[in-house]
Motif scaffolding. Structure first.
Motif, short mmCIF file in Angstrom:
data_model
loop_
_atom_site.label_atom_id
_atom_site.label_comp_id
_atom_site.label_asym_id
_atom_site.label_seq_id
_atom_site.Cartn_x
_atom_site.Cartn_y
_atom_site.Cartn_z
N SER A 23 0.80 -1.22 0.00
CA SER A 23 0.00 0.00 0.00
C SER A 23 0.84 1.28 0.00
N TYR A 24 2.07 1.23 0.52
CA TYR A 24 2.86 2.45 0.58
C TYR A 24 4.34 2.10 0.69
N ALA A 25 5.19 3.07 0.33
CA ALA A 25 6.64 2.91 0.47
C ALA A 25 7.03 3.13 1.93
N VAL A 26 8.10 2.47 2.36
CA VAL A 26 8.52 2.51 3.75
C VAL A 26 9.92 3.08 3.83
N PRO A 27 10.15 4.09 4.71
CA PRO A 27 11.51 4.63 4.86
C PRO A 27 12.43 3.61 5.52
N GLU A 28 13.69 3.59 5.09
CA GLU A 28 14.66 2.66 5.62
C GLU A 28 16.02 3.33 5.65
N ILE A 29 16.82 3.04 6.69
CA ILE A 29 18.17 3.58 6.75
C ILE A 29 19.05 2.74 5.82
N TRP A 30 19.73 3.43 4.91
CA TRP A 30 20.42 2.76 3.81
C TRP A 30 21.92 3.07 3.84
N ASN A 31 22.74 2.06 3.59
CA ASN A 31 24.17 2.27 3.41
C ASN A 31 24.39 2.75 1.98
N LEU A 32 24.61 4.06 1.82
CA LEU A 32 24.67 4.66 0.48
C LEU A 32 25.92 4.23 -0.28
N MET A 33 27.01 3.96 0.42
CA MET A 33 28.25 3.60 -0.25
C MET A 33 28.19 2.18 -0.83
N GLU A 34 27.52 1.28 -0.09
CA GLU A 34 27.44 -0.12 -0.54
C GLU A 34 26.07 -0.48 -1.10
N ASP A 35 25.16 0.49 -1.16
CA ASP A 35 23.82 0.30 -1.72
C ASP A 35 23.12 -0.92 -1.12
N ARG A 36 22.98 -0.87 0.18
CA ARG A 36 22.29 -1.95 0.88
C ARG A 36 21.67 -1.39 2.17
N ARG A 37 20.85 -2.23 2.77
CA ARG A 37 20.21 -1.86 4.03
C ARG A 37 21.28 -1.76 5.13
N ALA A 38 21.25 -0.70 5.89
CA ALA A 38 22.23 -0.52 6.96
C ALA A 38 21.92 -1.46 8.12
N SER A 39 22.97 -2.00 8.72
CA SER A 39 22.80 -2.88 9.87
C SER A 39 22.58 -2.05 11.13
N MET A 40 22.02 -2.70 12.17
CA MET A 40 21.82 -2.01 13.44
C MET A 40 23.16 -1.58 14.03
N LYS A 41 24.21 -2.36 13.81
CA LYS A 41 25.53 -2.00 14.28
C LYS A 41 25.98 -0.67 13.66
N GLU A 42 25.77 -0.53 12.34
CA GLU A 42 26.16 0.70 11.65
C GLU A 42 25.34 1.89 12.15
N ILE A 43 24.05 1.64 12.40
CA ILE A 43 23.19 2.73 12.89
C ILE A 43 23.65 3.19 14.26
N ILE A 44 23.95 2.24 15.15
CA ILE A 44 24.39 2.59 16.50
C ILE A 44 25.74 3.30 16.45
N GLN A 45 26.64 2.80 15.60
CA GLN A 45 27.94 3.47 15.46
C GLN A 45 27.77 4.91 14.99
N TYR A 46 26.84 5.13 14.06
CA TYR A 46 26.59 6.48 13.57
C TYR A 46 26.06 7.38 14.69
#
Length: 326
Positions: free
Chosen positions: A288-311
């Motif tokens: 029904s709708y698009a969902v926002p997601e935190i993305w690893n822009l350099m590797e073009d993939r979904r960011a891991s929780m580890k990367e999010i916490i590190q950020y």
């Protein structure tokens, strides 16, 4: 002279024939012995097969034999008691020993003894069978207890896994809501709307097809049209396939709408739409709708929780350094 030689030859032939006949008789005898031995062997094999075949029903037969033996013993004991009573009556009338009655009593006593021995043997084998059955029951119960323990442990682990996944999803959702306005183009991480169709391939193809027209408007309308189509819950162009013994969903390349899209607008537009389809099916299967997601822009993939916490930690440290300088 010639007749003499002829007679010698006849004698030799006769002896040879007699010897040959004896040899044939001997071999025939050996053949009969071997055949007899073969028949005995086959009979033994058949007997063994029958013994093996009857092993499964032996317990029931022995139980029946035991019951019959017990009944026979009781009957013989009753007959013996009656016989003793008759003997006592007869002795009271005539003190002379009745040899016929003694023989009958001896015969009955012997039969009773044999039946008692048979009963004892049957009882021993019956107890052995019952012990074996009891051991099997104990082993089966122990195995069932192990299985129940494993199933309980598995249920606990599944519940814990579900709780951990739920906590991770909630933490990820909270992270997305908190970081939407913090992530900038200079950051390794960014916000990507999963299931949102990339407009660039539409712009590229429309600039080629409509060079003298307002191709930007045409591409925007076309992209919006397909974005709306992705929101349609009744359009689900996927097919089930087995991967690693598990059912998976893949894009159905035979879908008529997708085939028409690819033919009319090219491979890049087709890839943009199918990529958005896969993303939306992953994060929001209802479509029904698009969902926002935190993305690893350099590797073009979904960011891991580890990367999010590190950020987040990195941003907090930078904020704390700024506060100290101030």
């Amino acid at each position: 002279m010639w007749n003499h030689n002829y007679e010698d030859e006849l004698i030799k032939c006769h002896r040879f024939a007699v010897g040959l006949a004896k040899e044939i008789d001997y071999k025939n005898q050996r053949l009969l012995e071997m055949e007899h031995k073969y028949n005995e062997t086959m009979a033994t094999v058949c007997r063994l097969k029958e013994e093996v075949k009857s092993k499964d029903t032996r317990f029931l037969e022995m139980k029946q034999k035991y019951n019959e033996s017990s009944a026979t013993v009781k009957r013989l004991m009753n007959e013996t008691d009656l016989l003793h009573s008759e003997m006592r009556k007869t002795q009271s009338i005539n003190r002379k020993p009745d040899e016929a009655l003694k023989c009958k009593k001896k015969e009955l006593d012997q039969q009773a003894k044999e039946l008692e021995e048979s009963k004892a043997h049957n009882d021993l084998e019956r107890r052995s069978f019952l012990n074996d059955i009891e051991k099997l029951k104990e082993e089966l119960q122990a195995q069932e207890e192990k299985t129940d323990a494993i199933e309980n442990l598995n249920s606990v682990l599944l519940v814990k896994e579900h709780m951990i996944n739920q906590e991770l999803q909630e933490a990820r959702k909270e992270s997305i809501e908190s970081l939407q306005n913090m992530l900038t183009g200079r950051s390794k991480l960014g916000i990507k709307r999963m299931g949102e169709v990339d407009w660039k391939p539409f712009g590229d193809i429309c600039s080629q097809k409509f060079p003298g027209e307002d191709w930007a408007k045409i591409s925007a309308e076309l992209c919006s049209e397909w974005q709306e189509k992705l929101k349609n819950p009744h359009w689900h162009p996927f097919k089930k396939v087995m991967e690693n013994d598990e059912p998976q969903e893949q894009i159905d390349e035979g879908d008529e709408d997708l085939k028409e899209l690819k033919t009319k607008w090219g491979e890049d537009v087709y890839e943009a739409v199918t990529k958005a389809l896969l993303e939306m099916n992953e994060v929001n299967a209802s479509g029904s709708y698009a969902v926002p997601e935190i993305w690893n822009l350099m590797e073009d993939r979904r960011a891991s929780m580890k990367e999010i916490i590190q950020y987040i930690i990195k941003q907090l440290r930078a904020h704390m350094r700024k506060r100290k300088r101030c």
